[in-house]
Design an enzyme around this catalytic site. Structure first.
Site, PDB file in Angstrom:
ATOM      1  N   HIS A 229     -20.647 -10.876 -55.461  1.00  0.00           N
ATOM      2  CA  HIS A 229     -21.121  -9.916 -54.429  1.00  0.00           C
ATOM      3  C   HIS A 229     -22.580  -9.555 -54.762  1.00  0.00           C
ATOM      4  O   HIS A 229     -23.448 -10.424 -54.763  1.00  0.00           O
ATOM      5  CB  HIS A 229     -20.163  -8.717 -54.426  1.00  0.00           C
ATOM      6  CG  HIS A 229     -20.394  -7.709 -53.334  1.00  0.00           C
ATOM      7  ND1 HIS A 229     -20.997  -7.999 -52.137  1.00  0.00           N
ATOM      8  CD2 HIS A 229     -20.062  -6.376 -53.264  1.00  0.00           C
ATOM      9  CE1 HIS A 229     -21.040  -6.906 -51.376  1.00  0.00           C
ATOM     10  NE2 HIS A 229     -20.486  -5.904 -52.048  1.00  0.00           N
TER      11      HIS A 229
ATOM     12  N   ASP B  38     -28.990 -12.792 -50.685  1.00  0.00           N
ATOM     13  CA  ASP B  38     -29.426 -12.800 -52.084  1.00  0.00           C
ATOM     14  C   ASP B  38     -30.267 -14.025 -52.457  1.00  0.00           C
ATOM     15  O   ASP B  38     -30.888 -14.047 -53.510  1.00  0.00           O
ATOM     16  CB  ASP B  38     -28.209 -12.722 -53.004  1.00  0.00           C
ATOM     17  CG  ASP B  38     -27.431 -11.436 -52.754  1.00  0.00           C
ATOM     18  OD1 ASP B  38     -28.061 -10.374 -52.750  1.00  0.00           O
ATOM     19  OD2 ASP B  38     -26.209 -11.513 -52.550  1.00  0.00           O
TER      20      ASP B  38
ATOM     21  N   SER C 246     -18.149  -3.765 -51.671  1.00  0.00           N
ATOM     22  CA  SER C 246     -18.659  -2.419 -51.973  1.00  0.00           C
ATOM     23  C   SER C 246     -18.309  -1.417 -50.868  1.00  0.00           C
ATOM     24  O   SER C 246     -17.843  -0.304 -51.157  1.00  0.00           O
ATOM     25  CB  SER C 246     -20.165  -2.456 -52.213  1.00  0.00           C
ATOM     26  OG  SER C 246     -20.828  -3.140 -51.186  1.00  0.00           O
TER      27      SER C 246
HETATM   28  N1  AMX Z   1     -21.381 -22.843 -54.464  1.00  0.00           N
HETATM   29  C1  AMX Z   1     -20.331 -23.572 -54.869  1.00  0.00           C
HETATM   30  N2  AMX Z   1     -19.092 -23.435 -54.352  1.00  0.00           N
HETATM   31  C2  AMX Z   1     -18.938 -22.562 -53.345  1.00  0.00           C
HETATM   32  C3  AMX Z   1     -19.993 -21.808 -52.836  1.00  0.00           C
HETATM   33  C4  AMX Z   1     -21.256 -21.966 -53.447  1.00  0.00           C
HETATM   34  N3  AMX Z   1     -22.295 -21.245 -53.079  1.00  0.00           N
HETATM   35  N4  AMX Z   1     -19.516 -21.037 -51.858  1.00  0.00           N
HETATM   36  C5  AMX Z   1     -18.218 -21.280 -51.735  1.00  0.00           C
HETATM   37  N5  AMX Z   1     -17.837 -22.201 -52.647  1.00  0.00           N
HETATM   38  C6  AMX Z   1     -16.519 -22.705 -52.919  1.00  0.00           C
HETATM   39  C7  AMX Z   1     -15.612 -21.547 -53.354  1.00  0.00           C
HETATM   40  O1  AMX Z   1     -15.798 -21.245 -54.715  1.00  0.00           O
HETATM   41  C8  AMX Z   1     -14.252 -22.094 -53.018  1.00  0.00           C
HETATM   42  O2  AMX Z   1     -13.904 -23.013 -54.024  1.00  0.00           O
HETATM   43  P1  AMX Z   1     -12.379 -23.105 -54.581  1.00  0.00           P
HETATM   44  O3  AMX Z   1     -11.542 -23.431 -53.389  1.00  0.00           O
HETATM   45  O4  AMX Z   1     -12.443 -24.187 -55.570  1.00  0.00           O
HETATM   46  O5  AMX Z   1     -12.058 -21.767 -55.156  1.00  0.00           O
HETATM   47  C9  AMX Z   1     -14.517 -22.876 -51.737  1.00  0.00           C
HETATM   48  O6  AMX Z   1     -15.916 -23.176 -51.735  1.00  0.00           O
HETATM   49  C10 AMX Z   1     -14.179 -22.115 -50.485  1.00  0.00           C
HETATM   50  O7  AMX Z   1     -14.859 -20.906 -50.487  1.00  0.00           O
HETATM   51  P2  AMX Z   1     -15.314 -20.232 -49.110  1.00  0.00           P
HETATM   52  O8  AMX Z   1     -14.081 -19.965 -48.324  1.00  0.00           O
HETATM   53  O9  AMX Z   1     -16.370 -21.033 -48.470  1.00  0.00           O
HETATM   54  O10 AMX Z   1     -16.007 -18.904 -49.599  1.00  0.00           O
HETATM   55  P3  AMX Z   1     -15.328 -17.514 -49.947  1.00  0.00           P
HETATM   56  O11 AMX Z   1     -15.208 -16.731 -48.710  1.00  0.00           O
HETATM   57  O12 AMX Z   1     -14.093 -17.690 -50.762  1.00  0.00           O
HETATM   58  O13 AMX Z   1     -16.411 -16.886 -50.922  1.00  0.00           O
HETATM   59  C11 AMX Z   1     -18.592 -16.325 -51.624  1.00  0.00           C
HETATM   60  C12 AMX Z   1     -17.620 -16.395 -50.435  1.00  0.00           C
HETATM   61  C13 AMX Z   1     -19.822 -15.558 -51.176  1.00  0.00           C
HETATM   62  C14 AMX Z   1     -17.923 -15.537 -52.745  1.00  0.00           C
HETATM   63  C15 AMX Z   1     -18.937 -17.748 -52.065  1.00  0.00           C
HETATM   64  O14 AMX Z   1     -19.571 -18.416 -51.020  1.00  0.00           O
HETATM   65  C16 AMX Z   1     -19.796 -17.780 -53.305  1.00  0.00           C
HETATM   66  O15 AMX Z   1     -19.247 -17.741 -54.410  1.00  0.00           O
HETATM   67  N6  AMX Z   1     -21.149 -17.856 -53.153  1.00  0.00           N
HETATM   68  C17 AMX Z   1     -22.070 -17.820 -54.288  1.00  0.00           C
HETATM   69  C18 AMX Z   1     -22.227 -16.390 -54.789  1.00  0.00           C
HETATM   70  C19 AMX Z   1     -23.033 -15.567 -53.826  1.00  0.00           C
HETATM   71  O16 AMX Z   1     -24.077 -15.955 -53.342  1.00  0.00           O
HETATM   72  N7  AMX Z   1     -22.535 -14.369 -53.527  1.00  0.00           N
HETATM   73  C20 AMX Z   1     -23.262 -13.407 -52.650  1.00  0.00           C
HETATM   74  C21 AMX Z   1     -22.606 -13.232 -51.316  1.00  0.00           C
HETATM   75  C22 AMX Z   1     -23.319 -12.200 -50.490  1.00  0.00           C
HETATM   76  C23 AMX Z   1     -23.130 -10.835 -51.048  1.00  0.00           C
HETATM   77  O17 AMX Z   1     -22.043 -10.292 -51.053  1.00  0.00           O
HETATM   78  N8  AMX Z   1     -24.139 -10.231 -51.577  1.00  0.00           N
END
Ligand code: AMX
Length: 572
Positions: free
Chosen positions: A407, A509, A377
């Site tokens: 996000h 969150d 954002s």
């Molecule tokens: N549950 C399951 N799998 C997860 C995970 C979770 N909470 N967090 C990361 N992973 C997975 C990713 O999907 C990715 O899988 P892939 O290689 O098969 O595509 C792998 O782990 C590596 O990801 P990462 O490098 O640890 O995370 P990222 O920087 O790519 O993504 C985020 C970060 C937040 C998008 C991810 O942790 C996520 O999807 N979390 C759940 C959604 C969430 O809580 N979002 C809110 C974030 C805070 C905000 O912006 N408000």
């Protein structure tokens, strides 16, 4: 000053000298204070006069002594006793209080500076720390206007003298991995350390809770205080925050067509869709657009950007509350309460009056405001504003990014997921095994565990921690809070076992939903709107600085897949 010699760090000596100097100013200010109140001079004028007086004090004193000598020659009645009395007067009334105050203030400055030795090792940081200690204008615009030339000079100097300094290298992983770890943005308001989390202008959340004014002593930081801090880098006084609250209330009138634009959407539209529509309708009033069409000079772009930003921040709660009332309640608008601050007013317009909910909203808005510049954002707002799109256009774009489930929409997903756990077992009071099974079920169906993981953080998000502390204080026995606490124990080891998740810990969150739910805001699809209102307080200051610093149109270079393969072929 002898003790200064023992100090290891020269910074300390300089800072201590500044502290002592300001004691003299303080004394004069105290002595002049009552006069100022009588004649109504401004604090700033007074400070200027104090400086003059400190500067002039020596000649005045000499003159006084000369006069006294003159009198002693011409007046035979001038006895040794009178002289003694005079000396005594100076000693007791002037010299001793000055020495006394300087001594104690020096001791306190020394202890404060000493306590910072571990954190601040260079002069620039220490001076910045001092800058955050005080500011004088009660009007935010005036405060900012004083700062703009100084910041412009700093940026100009950096570009001129250090434009070629490298900040890191760009790897293929970065290009294919969502630009993680690529330092490519200037963001003044805050920075995220992977382990410590967010710092607002260098201050952690607990520090903000301690130092920023609240609605009452010891209360959560007021969002207006966070806005002041993010924009100016200075800790506002309660007087400054109250004045900003008042200013925001005075800017909060919503044009009727904004409500009508929202009304044109079906009630079933997601609250974030309605919110973005409302913001786009507010854009009709953009001061920047008008000023640009009128041929405003580049050097003054930041001024209408400031106007738009403050208007936007001021009007968002009423728009957001309208959407809530329209979608979930009777559709009746609850007017703004002139006695309430920003966060409390938002809760009030939503229809909540419980003082605890009002206090939670202050905390909620404050901690969701800013999270450095690279999150979707914030980065979107900065990018969209870079071709001189006004703050409304930029912020509406930011909201569309916030509405993504990875996000800002994650807060809605978290409560939905927690509710599905309760629905599955018929109770929130479940065993660790049951919870573990449910988490694996989520993962095995190809979904993420919402509220866990982060693009930058590698520890528990301090925004999670402060919400947990709030819950421990106010709702320790809430069954959903207890379930959230259990989830925090069970999820991280499971995510760690997957071997690919870089951060298995809870983010902001993971917690907010159960608190909102507890206070009666149960409609989880609305949660991202709350986040959006808060985010304006972090995004808008940077948009103002972008224009004040003349930041150019953002235009990074992209690369084709073929070119990337070709480049990699060359390097292998
Ligand atoms: N549950 C399951 N799998 C997860 C995970 C979770 N909470 N967090 C990361 N992973 C997975 C990713 O999907 C990715 O899988 P892939 O290689 O098969 O595509 C792998 O782990 C590596 O990801 P990462 O490098 O640890 O995370 P990222 O920087 O790519 O993504 C985020 C970060 C937040 C998008 C991810 O942790 C996520 O999807 N979390 C759940 C959604 C969430 O809580 N979002 C809110 C974030 C805070 C905000 O912006 N408000």
């Amino acid at each position: 000053m002898a003790c200064l010699c023992c100090m290891e760090d020269l910074d300390f000596s300089i800072l201590l000298a500044i502290e002592i100097m300001s004691d003299y100013e303080l004394l004069y200010m105290l002595r002049e204070g009552s006069k100022r109140r009588r004649v109504g001079t401004s604090h700033k004028e007074q400070r200027g006069r104090c400086r003059e007086r400190v500067g002039n004090s020596k000649p005045k004193r000499t003159k006084l002594l000369n006069n006294r000598n003159h009198r002693s020659q011409t007046t035979t009645a001038s006895t040794a006793t009178q002289k003694q009395n005079h000396h005594h007067f100076w000693l007791v009334q002037v010299v001793w209080p000055l020495v006394h105050m300087a001594f104690f203030r020096s001791i306190s400055a020394l202890s404060r500076l000493r306590s910072r030795v571990g954190q601040q090792s260079n002069l620039a940081d220490s001076v910045r720390w001092l800058q955050t200690q005080s500011s004088t204008n009660t009007d935010l615009f005036s405060e900012l206007k004083e700062l703009v030339p100084e910041y412009q000079e700093r940026v100009k100097k950096l570009k001129k003298e250090h434009g070629n300094v490298e900040l890191g290298k760009i790897t293929v992983d970065m290009v294919l991995g969502g630009m993680r770890g690529m330092t490519a943005l200037l963001w003044l308001g805050s920075a995220v350390d992977p382990d410590e989390g967010i710092r607002f202008r260098g201050m952690s959340i607990p520090e903000c809770q301690k130092k920023l004014p609240g609605a009452f002593p010891g209360g959560e930081p007021l969002p207006e205080a966070v806005l002041w801090l993010l924009l100016t880098g200075k800790i506002p006084s309660k007087e400054q925050v109250d004045s900003l609250s008042q200013e925001l209330r005075s800017r909060a009138t919503i044009p009727d067509y904004a409500y009508k634009a929202i009304d044109a959407l079906p009630v079933s539209a997601h609250p974030m869709t309605q919110f973005t529509t409302g913001v786009m309708a507010l854009q009709v009033q953009s001061e920047f657009q008008k000023a640009y069409e009128g041929g405003i000079a580049k050097a003054r772009y930041w001024e209408p950007t400031y106007e738009d930003s403050l208007n936007l921040i001021a009007r968002l709660p009423a728009i957001a509350a309208y959407i809530y009332r329209r979608k979930y309640k009777d559709g009746k608008i609850i007017p703004l309460d002139d006695s309430l601050d920003y966060g409390a007013n938002y809760a009030h317009m939503l229809g909540f009056e419980d003082p605890e909910m009002l206090e939670f909203m202050r905390l909620y808005v404050s901690i969701h405001s800013d999270h450095e510049g690279g999150n979707v954002s914030s980065h979107t707002a900065h990018l969209v504003a870079s071709p001189l799109s006004d703050p409304y256009l930029a912020f509406a774009a930011a909201l569309n990014g916030l509405a993504g489930p990875l996000h800002g929409l994650a807060n809605q997903e978290v409560l939905r997921w927690i509710r599905s756990i309760v629905a599955e077992f018929g109770t929130p009071n479940i065993s660790t095994e049951q919870l573990s099974d449910f988490i694996y079920k989520t993962l095995n169906s190809g979904q993420v565990v919402p509220g866990y993981g982060h693009g930058v953080l590698r520890q528990t998000d301090p925004r999670y921690t402060c919400q947990r502390e709030f819950a421990l204080k106010h709702l320790p026995n809430d069954p959903l809070f207890q379930l959230v606490s259990k989830i925090k124990e069970v999820v991280p080891p499971i995510l760690t076992k997957l071997g690919k998740v870089k951060n298995p810990w809870p983010n902001v969150d993971a917690h907010s939903g159960v608190l909102l739910n507890y206070y009666g805001l149960t409609e989880e699809n609305y949660y991202t709107v709350l986040f959006g209102v808060a985010r304006s307080i972090g995004v808008a200051p940077q948009l103002i600085w972008d224009r004040a610093l003349g930041m150019p149109l953002e235009r990074p270079k992209s690369v084709t897949l073929e070119k990337l393969e070709q480049l990699c072929g060359k390097s292998s």
